[in-house]
Every structure is written in structure tokens, then in C-alpha cells.
Design an enzyme around this catalytic site. Structure first.
Site, PDB file in Angstrom:
ATOM      1  N   LYS A 110      35.915   5.284  14.254  1.00  0.00           N
ATOM      2  CA  LYS A 110      34.765   6.197  14.260  1.00  0.00           C
ATOM      3  C   LYS A 110      35.245   7.636  14.295  1.00  0.00           C
ATOM      4  CE  LYS A 110      31.006   7.647  17.366  1.00  0.00           C
ATOM      5  NZ  LYS A 110      30.368   7.402  18.684  1.00  0.00           N
ATOM      6  N   ASP A 136      28.886  15.268  18.174  1.00  0.00           N
ATOM      7  CA  ASP A 136      27.712  14.420  18.293  1.00  0.00           C
ATOM      8  C   ASP A 136      26.664  15.068  19.192  1.00  0.00           C
ATOM      9  OD1 ASP A 136      25.897  12.372  18.364  1.00  0.00           O
ATOM     10  OD2 ASP A 136      27.062  11.119  19.738  1.00  0.00           O
ATOM     11  N   LYS A 144      21.031  14.547  22.924  1.00  0.00           N
ATOM     12  CA  LYS A 144      21.641  14.380  24.233  1.00  0.00           C
ATOM     13  C   LYS A 144      21.229  15.518  25.163  1.00  0.00           C
ATOM     14  CE  LYS A 144      25.908  12.316  22.374  1.00  0.00           C
ATOM     15  NZ  LYS A 144      25.891  11.031  23.084  1.00  0.00           N
ATOM     16  N   ASP A 189      34.250  12.674  20.059  1.00  0.00           N
ATOM     17  CA  ASP A 189      33.667  11.443  19.539  1.00  0.00           C
ATOM     18  C   ASP A 189      34.385  10.913  18.302  1.00  0.00           C
ATOM     19  OD1 ASP A 189      31.868   9.461  20.112  1.00  0.00           O
ATOM     20  OD2 ASP A 189      30.181  10.384  19.078  1.00  0.00           O
ATOM     21  N   ASP A 225      21.116   8.609  18.394  1.00  0.00           N
ATOM     22  CA  ASP A 225      22.330   8.811  19.176  1.00  0.00           C
ATOM     23  C   ASP A 225      23.196   7.560  19.189  1.00  0.00           C
ATOM     24  OD1 ASP A 225      24.132  10.237  20.714  1.00  0.00           O
ATOM     25  OD2 ASP A 225      23.177   9.717  22.617  1.00  0.00           O
ATOM     26  N   GLU A 246      24.724   6.465  16.628  1.00  0.00           N
ATOM     27  CA  GLU A 246      25.165   6.720  15.249  1.00  0.00           C
ATOM     28  C   GLU A 246      26.531   6.147  14.941  1.00  0.00           C
ATOM     29  OE1 GLU A 246      27.915   9.160  17.223  1.00  0.00           O
ATOM     30  OE2 GLU A 246      25.807   8.809  17.664  1.00  0.00           O
ATOM     31  N   ARG A 260      27.954   3.231  15.575  1.00  0.00           N
ATOM     32  CA  ARG A 260      27.913   1.885  14.995  1.00  0.00           C
ATOM     33  C   ARG A 260      27.372   1.918  13.561  1.00  0.00           C
ATOM     34  NH1 ARG A 260      23.914   0.260  19.754  1.00  0.00           N
ATOM     35  NH2 ARG A 260      25.210   1.904  20.637  1.00  0.00           N
TER      36      ARG A 260
END
Length: 487
Positions: A254, A259, A266, A277, A336, A338, A340
Site C-alpha cells: 500500500k 491519507d 479523519k 501510510d 477512509d 481506502e 484495501r
């Protein structure tokens, strides 16, 4: 810094003596005291060899000897952390020449010790304007001498080679992970990979936004919609020369360079840490480079879907249905969740274009795995018992530990959608890391040897390098160890 091996202990600068905590400690300290012309009672009183404990001793000419505690039954991670902490805290005080007395230890400890020494050179002050201090030891003129029996020199030299290869790559990954979003975009990761591939002889291709649209990587594109920064898919492939019938390992990481959470935004309290991230991407890119440096006998493919997850009027909204590269549709419940979503396209691309024997994805995916395991292990999800054992053993050897979590089909209910093939979030305040893994599993085409590693609690942590959480480089040592044993 130059690293060399010697048999006779003749230090011309500082000397480090690592000591483990055992029943033989009083006798060991008595022997050290005799070498240093000190009363044994002084060392036995002042030094207990706790992990990372340091006792500096000066002789009459001002030469320093550091006693370094390793704790009880030290493993590789104990060596690495103890040496890293010592060399980081003392780097501006060390002589240009430093020796380490390893005569009482097996050569197996050398790789971790040297990695710790090299790690101690890390400087988190990436953008400070007052970096005036320099370390004589960590300069080009610095010299590290390892003292150990001549019979161990061949194995020790191999360990030093591995540590130097890994140490340099890890420092670059730390820089990438610690860089803020205005210094790090998906293209930054792509440029790093392209430069690495040219330097170390492996193939790297980058799919830009136009190509992603042409090939239909709709999941990755949907996450990127709210950002002005275009997404990329990095495809790296290393093949060893002159080696036949090697295993093929596919890695997917990933690569969210920042993010915000998107429309499901968030809270602001810790959002600044979301530059981290892309810890899965760092693990994958770092592993590709180290494998190429060391010419490991493995066919290795690394896939990194990379994007920002930002928010504006074009952002994907909760309730939207998107189509992934594999053709499966995804109902977006929470923007959020995202990571996956982009991994779905990464896995789909890997499985369509390559035929890996083993597939492993890594991601800073869920806060739920931190609630379950804290900051001491990453979550391991797989249906393959053999693969689970192999990865867990690699984690135990390196100290980058994994703990296997359930992946039962009972959790499929959490990703059922009324309007699409799957949904990206269960909406429940429980089992979040498991439902995320079940979501990813639905994009693996029932591959018999797939594992998902949720490294959210391990990729960014409290370290001696700074006052707030910073990058650890988790996953590179783990994967390289797994590859060594796989190959």
C-alpha cells in the site's frame, strides 16, 4: 565508514564490549575488569547487562570502553536495538575509529549488530536548517573494526555484506516514510524505484494516470479522485541471472503518500502522521532493492499502487459503487478504508500478469490491528498453514514479529453488499482488521499461498530518533529472511 575484521584486539579508538545477562556475568565482568585494570567489584556493582544499558569507562589516556548490555538470551532484535541506541546517542562523541569485541559470540549476531551500528547514523532532521554537527565516526573516514576469531571471518564477512546492503536501503526508506506530503508524492516513490532499478539491475515500469485509465484500474483511480496529485502503479521485477527453477514471490504494498480519510475525514489530532501510510510500499520497494543488491536466488515481483487520499468536490463518496481492475464491483461505505481498495487493484494486476508461487501484501491498513496487538507485532492473515509458520518464524528470527489472526468465512458477512459484489467496510466497531483481510481475500482469485500483513502498529513507532512517532522500516528484514529460507 569502512568496516573491517580483525582477530587481535588492538583498539586505537573507542571499544564496545557487548555483554549478555546470564549466570556467567560476574565472571565476565571480572575478566573485563582485569583487562581494564579495574577492581572487579566496581563493574559488578555498576553494570547488570540490562538490554541497552551502557557503562562508559575511561582509561588514563582518555580512551573510552563502552560496556553494552544485551539483556537475557538476546535475540537479533536485542542486538540491533542495543547497538542502534548506543551509536545514535553517542555518535557525536565517538572516535573516528571504533572497535567491537565479538570474540565471545557467534557470527550469527554480527548482521544485527552492524545493522544497529548503521542505524545509529540516522538523522530525522530532514528539513532543519541548522544541521551543523557532524560525526567523525559516521564520516567517510570513519572505521568500524569487528574483533572475532579468524575461523568466523568468512561468515562474518557475509553478514557484514548483508547488513551494509540492507542498512543503506532502510535509511532511504526511513527518509521516504518520514517525508511530508509536500515533499513526497506517488511520483516520488516511482522515481525512487526507477533509479533503484537502473542502479541495481532490475526492471521497473510505472503506469501513469492515463495508462491506469486505459487499463481500467478503477479502484486505485477512485481513491485518487479527490487529489490534484496523480496516482501511479509501480511494477518492479527482479530475476536472478544464471539461476533456474527459482520460486516466484509476488509482493503488493500500500502506497498512500498521505491519507486525510477522504470524505470520511479523519480527526485532526494525529492526521499529520498519515504521511506514514505508505509503510507497505516502503517494505516492498526496500525488499526489491536488497534482493537485487544481494543477488538472491528468487524471482521477485513488487506491485505498489500509490496515491493520495484527499478530499474535494470530485472525491469518491460513501455509497458510491466502483469497478476494480479484476472486474468486481465495490460499494464504498467508508472512504477512509481506502488502503484495501487500492490493494484490490494491486493484487488483481499481480495475479493477471504474473504467476507467483506465493503472494504477500503489506499495508498500514487498520487501527483495529493496533487495538488487538498493540505495537509489538503485525497481524498475519492467511489460510495457508505452512506459509503462516514460515512467516512467523522469519518474524521471530528478525524480531519483526507477526501474530496469526483468524480468517474464517464467518467474517464474510461483514463485507456483503446489497448493491455490489463486496463493500469495503463493515460499519461495525469490531473485527476491523479481519473484515479488511476478508475483503482482500476476495481479490486473490483463491490463490493457495496468499498472506496479508497488517503492519499499522509497526511501521511508525516511538524510537530514539525523535520525540514523536517516526518510521521503522518494518518488513524489509522480515521479508529478506523469509526469502533466504524460501530460496
Amino acid at each position: 565508514m569502512i568496516i573491517n575484521l580483525q582477530t587481535q584486539i588492538t583498539p586505537t579508538g573507542d571499544l564496545v564490549i557487548p555483554i549478555s545477562q546470564s549466570d556467567a556475568l560476574p565472571d565476565q565482568l571480572a575478566a573485563v575488569a582485569q583487562r581494564l585494570n579495574l577492581p572487579a567489584s566496581v563493574l559488578q556493582r555498576d553494570f547488570s547487562a540490562d538490554a541497552s544499558e551502557v557503562l562508559p569507562i575511561y582509561d588514563t589516556e582518555g580512551q573510552r570502553t563502552y560496556l553494552l548490555g544485551l539483556g537475557k538470551e538476546p535475540q537479533a532484535i536485542s542486538w540491533l536495538r542495543s547497538f542502534r541506541k548506543l551509536f545514535f546517542s553517542q555518535k557525536n562523541k565517538l572516535s573516528a575509529q571504533v572497535g567491537i569485541d565479538l570474540s565471545g559470540f557467534d557470527a550469527a549476531a554480527i548482521e544485527a549488530a552492524v545493522l544497529g551500528v548503521l542505524g545509529g547514523s540516522y538523522d530525522l532532521r530532514l528539513y532543519k536548517t541548522d544541521k551543523t554537527d557532524t560525526s567523525a565516526f559516521f564520516s567517510d573516514a570513519g572505521q568500524l573494526t569487528l574483533y572475532l576469531p579468524a575461523s568466523q571471518h568468512p561468515n562474518a564477512q557475509d553478514a557484514v555484506t548483508r547488513a551494509e546492503a540492507m542498512g543503506q536501503t532502510q535509511r532511504e526508506m526511513l527518509d521516504l516514510m518520514n517525508a511530508p506530503a509536500n515533499y513526497k508524492t506517488p511520483q516520488t516513490l516511482a522515481d525512487w524505484a526507477l533509479n533503484s532499478g537502473r542502479q541495481y539491475g532490475y526492471d521497473v515500469r510505472v503506469l501513469d494516470k492515463t495508462e491506469l485509465e486505459r487499463q481500467g484500474l478503477g479502484a486505485l483511480l477512485s481513491v485518487s479522485q479527490g487529489s490534484d496529485v496523480p496516482p501511479v502503479l509501480i511494477v518492479a521485477e527482479y530475476k536472478p541471472e544464471g539461476v533456474d527453477a527459482v520460486h516466484t514471490l509476488g509482493l503488493v504494498g500500500k502506497g498512500v503518500t498521505f491519507d486525510t480519510g477522504g470524505v470520511s475525514i479523519k480527526s485532526s489530532a494525529n492526521m499529520h502522521l498519515m504521511k506514514s501510510d505508505m509503510g507497505g510500499a516502503a517494505a516492498v520497494l526496500g525488499t526489491l532493492e536488497v534482493a537485487a543488491k544481494l543477488k538472491l536466488p528468487i524471482h521477485l515481483i513488487g506491485i505498489v499502487p500509490s496515491t493520495e487520499n484527499s478530499t474535494d468536490g470530485r472525491s469518491t463518496k460513501p455509497g458510491d459503487v466502483i469497478t476494480s481492475y479484476s472486474g468486481k464491483t465495490i460499494e464504498i461505505i467508508d472512504t477512509d478504508a481506502e488502503g484495501r481498495v487500492i490493494l484490490a487493484d494491486g493484487l488483481g494486476y499481480l495475479l493477471r500478469h504474473f504467476r507467483p508461487d506465493v503472494v504477500i501484501d503489506l499495508a498500514t491498513l487498520t487501527g483495529s490491528v493496533i487495538a488487538a496487538l498493540g505495537y509489538h507485532a503485525a497481524g498475519l492473515f492467511t489460510q495457508n498453514d505452512e506459509l503462516a509458520v514460515q512467516l512467523a518464524e522469519a518474524g521471530n528470527r528478525t524480531g519483526e514479529r507477526l501474530w496469526r489472526m483468524p480468517l474464517w468465512d464467518d467474517y464474510k458477512e461483514d463485507i456483503k453488499s446489497d448493491v455490489a459484489d463486496v463493500k469495503n467496510f463493515s460499519g461495525k466497531p469490531l473485527a476491523g482488521s479481519i473484515s479488511a483481510a476478508k475483503f482482500l481475500e476476495s481479490f486473490t482469485e483463491n490463490h493457495p499461498a496468499w498472506a496479508h500483513l497488517d503492519i499499522a502498529g509497526m511501521a511508525f513507532a516511538d524510537t530514539e530518533f525523535g520525540t514523536q512517532k517516526n518510521a521503522t522500516g518494518f518488513g524489509i528484514r522480515l521479508l529478506i529472511d523469509y526469502i533466504h529460507n524460501m530460496a
